[in-house]
Design a protein around this motif. Sequence first.
Motif, PDB file in Angstrom:
ATOM      1  N   ASP A  45       0.835  -1.206   0.000  1.00  0.00           N
ATOM      2  CA  ASP A  45       0.000   0.000   0.000  1.00  0.00           C
ATOM      3  C   ASP A  45       0.871   1.259   0.000  1.00  0.00           C
ATOM      4  O   ASP A  45       0.615   2.206  -0.749  1.00  0.00           O
ATOM      5  CB  ASP A  45      -0.930   0.009   1.213  1.00  0.00           C
ATOM      6  N   LEU A  46       1.887   1.283   0.852  1.00  0.00           N
ATOM      7  CA  LEU A  46       2.769   2.448   0.937  1.00  0.00           C
ATOM      8  C   LEU A  46       3.522   2.667  -0.369  1.00  0.00           C
ATOM      9  O   LEU A  46       3.656   3.799  -0.840  1.00  0.00           O
ATOM     10  CB  LEU A  46       3.751   2.275   2.094  1.00  0.00           C
ATOM     11  N   VAL A  47       4.011   1.585  -0.942  1.00  0.00           N
ATOM     12  CA  VAL A  47       4.730   1.697  -2.213  1.00  0.00           C
ATOM     13  C   VAL A  47       3.794   2.180  -3.314  1.00  0.00           C
ATOM     14  O   VAL A  47       4.151   3.044  -4.122  1.00  0.00           O
ATOM     15  CB  VAL A  47       5.356   0.342  -2.595  1.00  0.00           C
ATOM     16  N   ALA A  48       2.577   1.629  -3.354  1.00  0.00           N
ATOM     17  CA  ALA A  48       1.618   2.001  -4.390  1.00  0.00           C
ATOM     18  C   ALA A  48       1.251   3.482  -4.301  1.00  0.00           C
ATOM     19  O   ALA A  48       1.233   4.193  -5.318  1.00  0.00           O
ATOM     20  CB  ALA A  48       0.353   1.136  -4.265  1.00  0.00           C
ATOM     21  N   ILE A  49       0.960   3.977  -3.095  1.00  0.00           N
ATOM     22  CA  ILE A  49       0.606   5.386  -2.928  1.00  0.00           C
ATOM     23  C   ILE A  49       1.770   6.287  -3.340  1.00  0.00           C
ATOM     24  O   ILE A  49       1.584   7.320  -3.997  1.00  0.00           O
ATOM     25  CB  ILE A  49       0.203   5.670  -1.466  1.00  0.00           C
ATOM     26  N   SER A  50       2.975   5.886  -2.963  1.00  0.00           N
ATOM     27  CA  SER A  50       4.152   6.685  -3.321  1.00  0.00           C
ATOM     28  C   SER A  50       4.352   6.743  -4.826  1.00  0.00           C
ATOM     29  O   SER A  50       4.657   7.802  -5.385  1.00  0.00           O
ATOM     30  CB  SER A  50       5.400   6.101  -2.649  1.00  0.00           C
ATOM     31  N   ILE A  52       2.066   6.350  -7.193  1.00  0.00           N
ATOM     32  CA  ILE A  52       0.991   7.154  -7.783  1.00  0.00           C
ATOM     33  C   ILE A  52       1.294   8.641  -7.625  1.00  0.00           C
ATOM     34  O   ILE A  52       1.150   9.430  -8.566  1.00  0.00           O
ATOM     35  CB  ILE A  52      -0.362   6.799  -7.137  1.00  0.00           C
ATOM     36  N   LEU A  53       1.729   9.013  -6.419  1.00  0.00           N
ATOM     37  CA  LEU A  53       2.056  10.417  -6.148  1.00  0.00           C
ATOM     38  C   LEU A  53       3.173  10.911  -7.069  1.00  0.00           C
ATOM     39  O   LEU A  53       3.040  11.958  -7.716  1.00  0.00           O
ATOM     40  CB  LEU A  53       2.457  10.553  -4.681  1.00  0.00           C
ATOM     41  N   LEU A  54       4.246  10.174  -7.123  1.00  0.00           N
ATOM     42  CA  LEU A  54       5.398  10.607  -7.918  1.00  0.00           C
ATOM     43  C   LEU A  54       5.075  10.655  -9.407  1.00  0.00           C
ATOM     44  O   LEU A  54       5.474  11.595 -10.108  1.00  0.00           O
ATOM     45  CB  LEU A  54       6.586   9.672  -7.664  1.00  0.00           C
ATOM     46  N   LEU A  55       4.337   9.655  -9.901  1.00  0.00           N
ATOM     47  CA  LEU A  55       3.976   9.640 -11.312  1.00  0.00           C
ATOM     48  C   LEU A  55       3.071  10.823 -11.655  1.00  0.00           C
ATOM     49  O   LEU A  55       3.246  11.467 -12.698  1.00  0.00           O
ATOM     50  CB  LEU A  55       3.285   8.316 -11.664  1.00  0.00           C
ATOM     51  N   ALA A  56       2.118  11.125 -10.781  1.00  0.00           N
ATOM     52  CA  ALA A  56       1.211  12.248 -11.034  1.00  0.00           C
ATOM     53  C   ALA A  56       1.960  13.571 -11.032  1.00  0.00           C
ATOM     54  O   ALA A  56       1.691  14.449 -11.853  1.00  0.00           O
ATOM     55  CB  ALA A  56       0.106  12.261  -9.971  1.00  0.00           C
ATOM     56  N   VAL A  57       2.927  13.718 -10.127  1.00  0.00           N
ATOM     57  CA  VAL A  57       3.706  14.957 -10.070  1.00  0.00           C
ATOM     58  C   VAL A  57       4.533  15.122 -11.336  1.00  0.00           C
ATOM     59  O   VAL A  57       4.635  16.215 -11.910  1.00  0.00           O
ATOM     60  CB  VAL A  57       4.616  14.953  -8.825  1.00  0.00           C
ATOM     61  N   GLN A  67       7.966  20.221  -4.230  1.00  0.00           N
ATOM     62  CA  GLN A  67       9.247  19.583  -3.899  1.00  0.00           C
ATOM     63  C   GLN A  67       9.344  19.255  -2.409  1.00  0.00           C
ATOM     64  O   GLN A  67       9.773  18.164  -2.036  1.00  0.00           O
ATOM     65  CB  GLN A  67      10.405  20.499  -4.301  1.00  0.00           C
ATOM     66  N   LYS A  68       8.949  20.174  -1.561  1.00  0.00           N
ATOM     67  CA  LYS A  68       9.036  19.926  -0.128  1.00  0.00           C
ATOM     68  C   LYS A  68       8.082  18.820   0.307  1.00  0.00           C
ATOM     69  O   LYS A  68       8.430  17.983   1.153  1.00  0.00           O
ATOM     70  CB  LYS A  68       8.739  21.211   0.646  1.00  0.00           C
ATOM     71  N   ILE A  69       6.883  18.817  -0.264  1.00  0.00           N
ATOM     72  CA  ILE A  69       5.902  17.803   0.103  1.00  0.00           C
ATOM     73  C   ILE A  69       6.388  16.419  -0.315  1.00  0.00           C
ATOM     74  O   ILE A  69       6.319  15.452   0.455  1.00  0.00           O
ATOM     75  CB  ILE A  69       4.532  18.110  -0.535  1.00  0.00           C
ATOM     76  N   PHE A 161      -4.418  13.641  -8.069  1.00  0.00           N
ATOM     77  CA  PHE A 161      -3.612  12.434  -7.905  1.00  0.00           C
ATOM     78  C   PHE A 161      -2.234  12.730  -7.313  1.00  0.00           C
ATOM     79  O   PHE A 161      -1.586  11.822  -6.791  1.00  0.00           O
ATOM     80  CB  PHE A 161      -3.459  11.716  -9.246  1.00  0.00           C
ATOM     81  N   SER A 162      -1.792  13.974  -7.397  1.00  0.00           N
ATOM     82  CA  SER A 162      -0.492  14.317  -6.828  1.00  0.00           C
ATOM     83  C   SER A 162      -0.586  14.851  -5.403  1.00  0.00           C
ATOM     84  O   SER A 162       0.388  14.789  -4.646  1.00  0.00           O
ATOM     85  CB  SER A 162       0.214  15.353  -7.711  1.00  0.00           C
TER      86      SER A 162
END
Length: 231
Positions: A45-50, A52-57, A67-69, A161-162
Amino acid sequence: MAAQSFNMLVPSKLGEFSKTYFLHDQLDAPLKLTIALTIFERIFDLVAISLILLLAVILDNSFAQLQKIIASCAVLFLVITSFLYIYLRCSLTLINKDSPSCNHQIIQKYRSLHNTLSDLLNNTNILESLGYSIAIWILHICHFLILFNSLDIKVSVLKIFSLVPVAIFAGLMPFTVAGLGTRDAALVFLFKNYAPSISLAGVGLLSVLRYIVPAIFGAFCLSLLHHRRKR
């Protein structure tokens, strides 16, 4: 589903670990296996959320603003994974350490859990499991997209998504029960440039239903399990 009720009583979704008992009790699965399954589920779950976040950004081309977030989320993820790695290394140390001062029963439990984790990892299709987890969390974030649209808050899909995964991470911090308040405050802060605070608070309030509704069904499942055990 029964485990969802416990998530409303403890922080950081620790209620998920109650599944270890239910799987052990209802399916006669070894307790060490159910614990290992729950640990791997949390990691995926943690890997998946990370991801998704990085890909959306990256797709949103807004890394400079976030960047800070992103750095904070990356640090959090590294701390969690480092803790797991240290735990496994410590378990190996205890297993291999031959000292009369060590409790033999504790060493056996460490050895058993470590062997179960290793066997589960070796027999798990990592990419397939991660793919399922990513798909599930995409659906979770799409729920937030629906909530934003229902309150007439105009935010791009990539922006949701980001930023929403960051709020989800905030809700996993062990500050409040079920992340209530923490996740909502994160949503208001992250989207303050896109909508009034009152509207964002409405999104946070509606998002609580994602936990309350499963908790209600979970309480019903707990009642069924209780009556079944009485028989």
